[in-house]
Design an enzyme around this catalytic site. Structure first.
Site, PDB file in Angstrom:
ATOM      1  N   GLU A 252      50.409  38.078  51.812  1.00 20.16           N
ATOM      2  CA  GLU A 252      48.986  37.924  51.511  1.00 20.16           C
ATOM      3  C   GLU A 252      48.379  37.056  52.611  1.00 20.16           C
ATOM      4  OE1 GLU A 252      46.069  36.535  47.824  1.00 20.16           O
ATOM      5  OE2 GLU A 252      48.149  35.877  47.870  1.00 20.16           O
TER       6      GLU A 252
ATOM      7  N   ALA B 162      42.013  29.471  48.561  1.00 19.28           N
ATOM      8  CA  ALA B 162      42.832  28.294  48.828  1.00 19.28           C
ATOM      9  C   ALA B 162      43.757  28.470  50.025  1.00 19.28           C
ATOM     10  CB  ALA B 162      43.660  27.961  47.587  1.00 19.28           C
ATOM     11  N   HIS B 163      43.688  29.614  50.702  1.00 22.33           N
ATOM     12  CA  HIS B 163      44.553  29.814  51.872  1.00 22.33           C
ATOM     13  C   HIS B 163      44.138  28.860  52.987  1.00 22.33           C
ATOM     14  CE1 HIS B 163      46.609  33.823  50.937  1.00 22.33           C
ATOM     15  NE2 HIS B 163      45.913  33.513  49.852  1.00 22.33           N
TER      16      HIS B 163
ATOM     17  N   ARG C  31      22.331  46.241  45.340  1.00 26.08           N
ATOM     18  CA  ARG C  31      21.971  46.795  46.654  1.00 26.08           C
ATOM     19  C   ARG C  31      23.068  46.566  47.686  1.00 26.08           C
ATOM     20  NH1 ARG C  31      16.876  44.461  45.158  1.00 26.08           N
ATOM     21  NH2 ARG C  31      15.364  46.102  44.624  1.00 26.08           N
TER      22      ARG C  31
ATOM     23  N   ASP D 185      49.741  36.166  39.774  1.00 29.24           N
ATOM     24  CA  ASP D 185      49.401  35.283  40.891  1.00 29.24           C
ATOM     25  C   ASP D 185      49.875  33.860  40.584  1.00 29.24           C
ATOM     26  OD1 ASP D 185      48.441  34.811  43.452  1.00 29.24           O
ATOM     27  OD2 ASP D 185      46.394  34.413  42.806  1.00 29.24           O
TER      28      ASP D 185
ATOM     29  N   ALA E 111      37.983  35.930  45.422  1.00 30.69           N
ATOM     30  CA  ALA E 111      38.084  35.815  46.881  1.00 30.69           C
ATOM     31  C   ALA E 111      37.582  37.076  47.581  1.00 30.69           C
ATOM     32  CB  ALA E 111      39.518  35.496  47.305  1.00 30.69           C
TER      33      ALA E 111
ATOM     34  N   ASP F 241      43.621  35.916  32.962  1.00 28.62           N
ATOM     35  CA  ASP F 241      43.875  34.663  32.252  1.00 28.62           C
ATOM     36  C   ASP F 241      42.632  34.096  31.596  1.00 28.62           C
ATOM     37  OD1 ASP F 241      42.541  33.893  34.542  1.00 28.62           O
ATOM     38  OD2 ASP F 241      44.024  32.424  35.200  1.00 28.62           O
ATOM     39  N   GLY F 242      41.476  34.749  31.768  1.00 30.26           N
ATOM     40  CA  GLY F 242      40.241  34.238  31.210  1.00 30.26           C
ATOM     41  C   GLY F 242      39.637  33.114  32.019  1.00 30.26           C
TER      42      GLY F 242
ATOM     43  N   HIS G  32      40.184  33.089  35.901  1.00 21.95           N
ATOM     44  CA  HIS G  32      39.814  33.752  37.157  1.00 21.95           C
ATOM     45  C   HIS G  32      38.706  34.781  36.963  1.00 21.95           C
ATOM     46  CE1 HIS G  32      43.529  31.976  38.696  1.00 21.95           C
ATOM     47  NE2 HIS G  32      43.154  32.340  39.914  1.00 21.95           N
TER      48      HIS G  32
END
Length: 371
Positions: free
Chosen positions: A122, A133-134, A218, A265, A211, A239-240, A242
């Site tokens: 990833e 967070a990368h 539009r 994840d 992300a 998970d409610g 994200h």
């Protein structure tokens, strides 16, 4: 060795049906109307194909990016969540760590527990504006030399990239031609660039909504393009935290069980006091792991909880929810003997009770975990 699993509803390609599953060695030998003697009793619950997690960074204090030699340890803990196979994820990192991960994969050998299916890289070819967070310092342009050794034979099963980067569409074609599953993610792309990436060979969307450029009527971007596509598969962190349950329902209505793929994840902080995501220190607060700036950095979700959440959020049937973690990821990854309960398929089975909690996980015809 013969193992008989029964006492519940079988989740089969033809629909749910009562009966028993007969496992001989590492294969499913037969589905029948029921057996008096059971080795594993679902007690009125569900007998499903083994769960497959296509995106997991770690758990129980294990971080795949910095500790790829601990993949066997991760494999050992996942069966308690019903997971029989997984794709360990290496996030954006310094090149030496990625090289070490590929080297660790080459030396992996046989693993007890859930089967690692290959690495998910990833990054590092991600959009700076959507990096999440990368670590920004390790993002890299799309370059042929970067992916020169990336192939299924080298252990690369899945690659997430931003298709709008200069040269990225050529990378998509190259990787797809090698048999790598290419995913669109961490992207600021337009709907038009999304379509171009699909034409080039991209088949998956990494954690839909997260992300990536948000939807606009539009400017539909990757979200609108994915929901309107009739064949792309999209990962979702259910998970409610994200993704709001209303957005989950929207995605479900558009994608359905054959195109929605639940993933965790999950990161090292799941089931651990502290953790990290690659070089990023994370702490769990407000429902998820976050970096120092408060940005979500993976999840603490388990795959069985994701299935329960999908049923709760959408009201979908149990077999449809199960498909999102079994047949759908198996088809995505070209695993024709996984993700289904039918004679000749691998004897990977997840047994659930009426509340969809894991009763037992069977891998290769042997009980790997039992509640």
């Amino acid at each position: 060795m013969t193992l008989v699993v029964g006492g519940g509803m079988l989740v089969t390609p033809g629909g749910p049906r009562p009966g028993s599953l007969v496992l001989v060695g590492d294969r499913i030998a037969a589905l029948d109307a029921g057996r008096a003697r059971l080795d594993v009793d679902a007690a009125g619950g569900w007998i499903a194909p083994g769960f497959i997690d296509v995106q997991i960074n770690g758990a129980a204090g294990i971080d795949v990016t910095t500790q790829p030699h601990r993949i066997p340890e991760l494999a050992a803990v996942l069966p308690r969540d019903g997971v029989t196979a997984f794709v360990p994820t290496v996030i954006t990192c310094e090149p030496a760590l990625r090289t070490a991960a590929l080297a660790a994969w080459a030396e992996l050998g046989d693993v007890d527990g859930a089967a690692p299916l290959g690495l998910h890289l990833e990054g590092p070819m991600l959009a700076a504006a959507r990096k999440g967070a990368h670590p920004a310092e390790h993002l890299a342009p799309a370059a042929a030399e970067l992916v020169a050794d990336w192939s299924p034979a080298a252990g690369v099963r899945l690659v997430t990239l931003a298709p709008e980067l200069p040269g990225a569409l050529d990378i998509v074609r190259t990787l797809a031609d090698r048999g790598v599953c290419v995913a669109i993610g961490h992207t600021d792309c337009s709907a038009e660039t999304f379509a171009a990436a699909r034409t080039a060979g991209a088949r998956y969307v990494t954690h839909l909504f997260n992300a990536m450029r948000p939807f606009g009527h539009r400017d539909p971007g990757p979200v609108g393009a994915a929901l309107a596509d009739d064949s792309v598969v999209a990962g979702l962190i259910c998970d409610g935290v994200h993704v709001h349950p209303v957005a989950v329902r929207m995605a479900w209505q558009a994608l359905g069980p054959r195109r929605l793929n639940l993933v965790t994840d999950a990161v090292a902080a799941r089931d651990a006091d502290t953790g990290q995501l690659g070089s990023v220190a994370v702490g769990v607060r407000d429902g998820g792991p976050r970096n120092a700036a408060g940005v979500l950095a993976g999840s603490v979700l388990t795959l069985d909880q994701a299935v329960r959440n999908l049923v709760a959020f959408t009201g979908c049937s149990v077999p449809d929810a199960v498909a999102t973690v079994t047949s759908t990821p198996a088809e995505l990854l070209g695993l024709h003997d996984r993700g289904r309960l039918s004679p000749g398929a691998r004897a990977d089975v997840t047994v659930l009770d009426r509340d969809l909690r894991v009763v037992a996980t069977i891998i290769g015809g042997e009980v790997a975990w039992r509640s």
